[in-house]
Design a protein around this motif. Structure first.
Motif, mmCIF file in Angstrom:
data_model
loop_
_atom_site.group_PDB
_atom_site.id
_atom_site.type_symbol
_atom_site.label_atom_id
_atom_site.label_comp_id
_atom_site.label_asym_id
_atom_site.label_seq_id
_atom_site.Cartn_x
_atom_site.Cartn_y
_atom_site.Cartn_z
ATOM 1 N N SER A 64 -1.444 -6.759 -0.482
ATOM 2 C CA SER A 64 -0.636 -6.060 -1.466
ATOM 3 C C SER A 64 0.703 -5.758 -0.830
ATOM 4 O O SER A 64 0.771 -5.412 0.333
ATOM 5 C CB SER A 64 -1.331 -4.772 -1.885
ATOM 6 O OG SER A 64 -0.576 -4.095 -2.845
ATOM 7 N N LEU A 67 4.277 -0.494 -1.922
ATOM 8 C CA LEU A 67 3.377 0.520 -2.466
ATOM 9 C C LEU A 67 3.559 0.538 -3.967
ATOM 10 O O LEU A 67 4.465 1.167 -4.492
ATOM 11 C CB LEU A 67 3.689 1.893 -1.866
ATOM 12 C CG LEU A 67 3.560 1.964 -0.344
ATOM 13 C CD1 LEU A 67 3.986 3.338 0.139
ATOM 14 C CD2 LEU A 67 2.142 1.659 0.074
ATOM 15 N N GLN A 410 -7.748 -1.476 1.642
ATOM 16 C CA GLN A 410 -6.392 -1.780 1.175
ATOM 17 C C GLN A 410 -6.008 -0.907 -0.010
ATOM 18 O O GLN A 410 -4.909 -0.340 -0.055
ATOM 19 C CB GLN A 410 -6.280 -3.251 0.793
ATOM 20 C CG GLN A 410 -4.917 -3.660 0.262
ATOM 21 C CD GLN A 410 -3.803 -3.478 1.286
ATOM 22 O OE1 GLN A 410 -3.929 -3.918 2.423
ATOM 23 N NE2 GLN A 410 -2.722 -2.825 0.886
ATOM 24 N N GLU A 414 -3.128 2.148 -0.417
ATOM 25 C CA GLU A 414 -2.081 2.261 -1.435
ATOM 26 C C GLU A 414 -2.155 3.604 -2.160
ATOM 27 O O GLU A 414 -1.134 4.258 -2.384
ATOM 28 C CB GLU A 414 -2.211 1.113 -2.430
ATOM 29 C CG GLU A 414 -1.920 -0.251 -1.838
ATOM 30 C CD GLU A 414 -1.894 -1.346 -2.881
ATOM 31 O OE1 GLU A 414 -2.023 -1.021 -4.070
ATOM 32 O OE2 GLU A 414 -1.732 -2.514 -2.502
ATOM 33 N N ARG A 418 0.811 6.807 -1.472
ATOM 34 C CA ARG A 418 1.627 7.435 -2.519
ATOM 35 C C ARG A 418 1.564 8.953 -2.432
ATOM 36 O O ARG A 418 2.564 9.649 -2.620
ATOM 37 C CB ARG A 418 1.150 6.952 -3.898
ATOM 38 C CG ARG A 418 1.428 5.499 -4.185
ATOM 39 C CD ARG A 418 1.216 5.169 -5.654
ATOM 40 N NE ARG A 418 -0.185 5.229 -6.055
ATOM 41 C CZ ARG A 418 -1.022 4.205 -5.988
ATOM 42 N NH1 ARG A 418 -0.616 3.059 -5.493
ATOM 43 N NH2 ARG A 418 -2.265 4.318 -6.396
ATOM 44 N N SER A 464 -3.374 -1.928 7.010
ATOM 45 C CA SER A 464 -1.997 -1.546 6.693
ATOM 46 C C SER A 464 -1.659 -0.250 7.411
ATOM 47 O O SER A 464 -2.549 0.498 7.836
ATOM 48 C CB SER A 464 -1.800 -1.339 5.179
ATOM 49 O OG SER A 464 -1.983 -2.534 4.466
#
Length: 528
Positions: A64, A67, A410, A414, A418, A464
């Protein structure tokens, strides 16, 4: 007249373009806002150097990019504030309305469900592909190496030694304790706990975490067992019979329903090949568009379409419908030197009555799932959504449990990133958030050395990372760049704590006297 217009639009491709608009809008739009911002910082700070060297996520083939769902705007003082739209960002993975709009043209279910829907892979972009998985597995390292490297990386970024509070977001499984011990050793303090079952991050704990340290580190990881090449299995040495069970059990439990449906379809969907004739025989229950939940098939990826652009059966019975096979699928089967269905299919020796299961040729673009929404509450809610968002890639991968764990990590990255960017609790603080998968190396059968086997070989697969400097500026790295940044760090950490010596000193010290009320202990004290 409407039908004639509809058919003409279908033939010209106009209809397909119109129907794809909601899909494109739902998926593409949320990906753009930070994609150009993260990973490219200006200036000469350690963070600028470190993260500007990271290759872009798209060149890495990362799962991905950026964000999704975040918009950035400047406030007074230059502070960046994240404007969240969680449901819109997560909703891009499901695209219920877009998928349902394509129903007539592609053979999908023709009515939206109140539950979850997983559109076919080609409509929503591939998150978990071979390149993505290889990037994480290629960066694998033992926790005994990963923990000091992470501590040294944070030190390079200027985190305050002795004033940095780590936090872990791991599953509650007992085999996740060794990573927690390594965190304690190399950050010189026990970690805060952000973890929920399956590796879901408790984002409502950001405030206490931020309040307890000057600078903050968060390490989140789902986990997967590994028993002699069998992903998702782990031997439990403290059971009566040292049996092997699933790991992570929660992810395996969620995945089980989908896996059973996929295996059933692999066996019941049949292929019939007789010289130049190639057909697909599909059970009628798999073609029912009104089922509240279950697998649905994308017939346009398997069968030839008729003059109206829709699949047309060439044979029917009470149990199944038969279609002409899509030429590209037939060619793929014929060109395979050997495949799991049956060698005889390649030789074209089937007569009209014989067929073979489609097996591994039921590939990710040929099916999707609908699941009735069951409100189990957090964290199961997130786990099920994360699994469903990647279910086709998970089921068709060589290691479904590994792929599922990577997908969960993953999407949790994300979702959590945020909230970290938006949280006022972290304002003015350095924050490093690292996401990955813990691989639980299973002890050997009959092993008697519990500590060596249980604690000695847990591994970490990077997924990530996100770094937020004290000015609120975010930087991110995907799996390969994160693995490269870690590999540059030493596995020796001068600030590491000798835990055995620390426990010895604690045990040798005079116990603290516990007091309630006045120092003299009188119930109604008048002493001075």
């Amino acid at each position: 007249p409407c039908q004639r217009v509809f058919r003409k639009m279908a033939r010209t491709g106009t209809l397909a373009a119109l129907l794809l608009l909601p899909v494109a809008a739902a998926y593409v739009a949320p990906l753009s806002p930070l994609a150009g911002r993260l990973g490219r910082a200006v200036g000469s700070s350690p963070a600028s150097t470190l993260f500007s060297e990271a290759p872009s996520a798209r060149r890495q083939g990362a799962a991905s990019h950026g964000l999704g769902g975040i918009k950035m705007q400047s406030e007074k003082g230059g502070r960046q504030r994240a404007l969240l739209d969680e449901e819109a960002a997560m909703g891009r993975r499901f695209l219920v309305s877009g998928a349902m709009a394509l129903a007539a043209a592609m053979g999908l279910p023709n009515s939206a469900s109140a539950g979850y829907t997983s559109p076919p892979t080609k409509l929503r972009g591939v998150m978990m592909n071979g390149e993505t998985i290889a990037a994480s597995v290629g960066g694998a390292q033992r926790w005994g190496d990963f923990a000091p490297r992470l501590a040294n990386l944070c030190n390079e970024l200027g985190f305050a030694q002795g004033d940095t509070l780590p936090s872990r977001a791991f599953c509650s499984d007992e085999n996740q304790m060794y990573p927690a011990i390594q965190i304690t050793k190399h950050f010189a303090t026990p970690p805060f706990d952000h973890g929920r079952v399956g590796g879901v991050v408790a984002t409502d704990r950001h405030g206490p975490h931020a309040a307890h340290g000057k600078d903050l580190v968060l390490i989140s990881a789902s986990h997967v067992g590994y028993d002699a090449g069998d992903w998702g299995k782990y031997r439990r040495l403290v059971t009566a019979d040292d049996h092997v069970s699933t790991s992570c059990g929660m992810i395996a439990g969620i995945l089980g329903w989908y896996l059973s449906q996929y295996k059933d379809a692999q066996e019941r969907i049949r292929i019939v090949m007789n010289d130049g004739d190639a057909r697909v025989r599909i059970p009628t229950d798999l073609l029912d568009p009104n089922r509240p939940e279950g697998m649905y098939l994308v017939l346009s990826r398997m069968t030839k379409s008729g003059a109206n652009g829709l699949p047309v059966p060439i044979g029917r019975s009470a149990a199944y419908q038969e279609y002409e096979m899509l030429p590209s699928l037939a060619d793929r089967i014929k060109k395979s030197p050997k495949f799991e269905v049956d060698e005889k299919v390649n030789k074209g020796i089937y007569d009209e009555a014989e067929s073979a299961p489609i097996g591994g040729y039921l590939s990710s673009e040929m099916f999707g799932f609908r699941r009735e929404q069951v409100d189990r509450g957090e964290p199961n809610y997130y786990l099920e959504r994360h699994v469903l968002a990647n279910i086709q890639e998970i089921l068709t991968s060589a290691a479904p449990m590994l792929t599922a764990a990577l997908a969960v990590s993953q999407l949790e990255f994300e979702r959590t990133a945020r909230t970290l960017i938006a949280s006022p609790a972290y304002k003015g603080k350095k924050v490093f958030f690292c996401s990955g998968v813990n691989v639980d190396i299973s002890p050997q059968e009959g092993s008697k050395d519990l500590l060596d086997d249980l604690l000695g070989d847990t591994m970490f697969l990077p997924v990530s990372s996100l770094y937020i400097d004290e000015k609120g500026k975010p930087y991110s790295m995907q799996a390969m760049a994160l693995a490269k940044a870690l590999s540059r760090q030493s596995t020796k950490n001068a600030a590491a704590v000798d835990l055995e010596e620390a426990m010895r000193l604690t045990g040798a010290a005079k116990p603290t006297e516990l007091k309630v009320g006045a120092s003299c202990g009188c119930p109604a004290c008048t002493c001075t």
